[in-house]
Design a protein around this motif. Structure first.
Motif, short mmCIF file in Angstrom:
data_model
loop_
_atom_site.label_atom_id
_atom_site.label_comp_id
_atom_site.label_asym_id
_atom_site.label_seq_id
_atom_site.Cartn_x
_atom_site.Cartn_y
_atom_site.Cartn_z
N PRO A 197 36.57 -61.50 14.72
CA PRO A 197 36.72 -61.92 16.11
C PRO A 197 38.18 -62.04 16.54
O PRO A 197 38.54 -61.63 17.66
CB PRO A 197 36.01 -63.28 16.14
N ARG A 238 35.49 -66.90 19.63
CA ARG A 238 34.55 -66.94 18.51
C ARG A 238 33.13 -67.16 19.00
O ARG A 238 32.17 -66.57 18.47
CB ARG A 238 34.95 -68.03 17.52
N GLN A 239 32.96 -68.00 19.98
CA GLN A 239 31.63 -68.27 20.52
C GLN A 239 31.05 -67.04 21.22
O GLN A 239 29.83 -66.86 21.27
CB GLN A 239 31.69 -69.44 21.50
N SER A 243 30.48 -60.69 19.14
CA SER A 243 29.30 -60.00 18.61
C SER A 243 29.12 -60.34 17.13
O SER A 243 29.98 -60.99 16.51
CB SER A 243 29.45 -58.49 18.78
N ALA A 244 28.04 -59.86 16.57
CA ALA A 244 27.77 -60.08 15.15
C ALA A 244 28.86 -59.44 14.30
O ALA A 244 29.46 -58.43 14.69
CB ALA A 244 26.41 -59.52 14.78
N GLU A 245 29.10 -60.01 13.14
CA GLU A 245 30.18 -59.53 12.27
C GLU A 245 30.00 -58.06 11.89
O GLU A 245 30.98 -57.31 11.84
CB GLU A 245 30.22 -60.40 11.00
N ASN A 246 28.75 -57.66 11.60
CA ASN A 246 28.55 -56.26 11.19
C ASN A 246 28.86 -55.29 12.32
O ASN A 246 29.40 -54.20 12.11
CB ASN A 246 27.13 -56.05 10.67
N ALA A 247 28.56 -55.70 13.57
CA ALA A 247 28.89 -54.85 14.71
C ALA A 247 30.40 -54.76 14.91
O ALA A 247 30.95 -53.68 15.16
CB ALA A 247 28.22 -55.39 15.97
N LEU A 248 31.08 -55.89 14.79
CA LEU A 248 32.54 -55.90 14.93
C LEU A 248 33.19 -55.05 13.85
O LEU A 248 34.16 -54.33 14.12
CB LEU A 248 33.06 -57.33 14.87
#
Length: 341
Positions: A6, A296-297, A300-305
């Protein structure tokens, strides 16, 4: 060590927005200055100074907006309805000036006059609309849970109008100092006169906007150590390099103009924009929707980022390298005999 995805994406978007403001800022400034040119020939030269770059400069707007949509969709879903009208106005103006850029070169007497006005008007409206977007963003967005909870004209306040005028003056400063660097003869002299007026207007408006921003939201005032009508000198001293950088930029512009410099005024103008950008970031970071939603809020999801970061890690160096290469290839003065088409 795990990557803070993020934070990395927030940095990428921040960089894209800064590069857009600085690079597209000077070619918007050319359009703002169009009505003050003494002849169609001078306007042709002004347009030719930005011809190799202007559409590439808008790449950074696409990266910033697209990155916000993909990496921080919640923030995008809140900011867009909050600022929909000025954003739509900005996009329409950018389209108009883009069409005018191409059609003006082919127009005859009346057609060329129409597209000249369209280019100047589109540039000016786009600059004002960007100022309204910026001002509306700084003053904050009303939330209702995780959705925009305000009205369609919350962005329209005296503060946002002040920011819009200030940003337009800043773009005029970028445009005039760019012309000092890239032109010669009478147009070069005109650009120096425009730059003197633009730097005085920009300095005055920057001071007024900076002071007004302290009263936009309590968080901004606290970040700058301003509370109960007085400054916390220790806090202010810690952040003093940012306004000092802006003063140094203004000083470089004035020094370059006084000494007849060609590159120094433009570098000084860019420095002023960097200072202003950093100053604004101090006020609302880590909020991506001031002043209630952090990056952070909204991420997107970590895998997408992570997946998107792979693509950006490949494309961003290519875009940067191409940008540097284009500016290097088309360096130097642009004379009246230069042609775009």
């Amino acid at each position: 060590m795990d990557l803070d995805l993020p934070l990395i994406w927030a940095g990428i978007i921040a960089l894209a927005v800064l590069l857009y403001v600085m690079l597209d800022g000077f070619d918007l400034g050319i359009g703002i200055l169009f009505p003050f040119a003494r002849s169609p020939r001078d306007r042709d030269t002004m347009m030719n100074t930005i011809a190799p770059y202007w559409d590439g400069n808008e790449t950074w707007l696409v990266l910033g907006g697209g990155g916000l949509f993909a990496a921080f969709p919640l923030a995008y879903a809140i900011i867009m309805p909050a600022l929909y009208i000025p954003i739509l106005l900005m996009m329409m103006a950018l389209i108009l000036r883009g069409v005018a850029f191409e059609f003006r070169a082919r127009g005859r007497t009346r057609g060329k006059a129409f597209w000249t006005g369209a280019f100047a008007g589109g540039s000016t409206v786009a600059a004002l609309a960007q100022g309204l977007v910026l001002g509306g963003f700084i003053q904050g967005v009303t939330l209702n849970g995780e959705a925009f909870g305000g009205g369609p004209f919350d962005w329209l306040t005296p503060y946002t109008l002040l920011v819009a005028v200030g940003l337009t003056a800043g773009y005029a400063l970028l445009g005039s100092t760019w012309l000092i660097w890239r032109t010669e003869d009478d147009l070069h002299g005109d650009a120096r006169r425009w730059a003197w007026r633009a730097v005085l207007a920009s300095a005055a408006l920057l001071a007024v906007v900076s002071f007004a921003t302290l009263f936009v939201h309590p968080q901004v005032a606290l970040r700058w150590g301003f509370e109960d009508g007085a400054f916390d000198l220790a806090r202010l001293a810690l952040l003093s390099p940012i306004p000092l950088l802006g003063l140094a930029g203004l000083g470089l512009v004035v020094w370059g103009l006084a000494k007849g410099g060609h590159v120094a005024p433009f570098l000084g103008s860019l420095t002023v924009f960097v200072s202003g950008y950093l100053g604004l970031a101090v006020g609302f970071f880590p909020n991506i929707v001031p002043y209630d939603l952090t990056f952070r809020q909204a991420a997107s999801a970590e895998n997408a980022l992570g997946l998107m970061l792979v693509g950006v890690a490949i494309l961003l160096p290519v875009i940067l390298a191409y940008t540097v290469w284009v500016y290097w290839v088309f360096r130097g003065k642009v004379g009246a005999d230069a042609g775009y088409h």
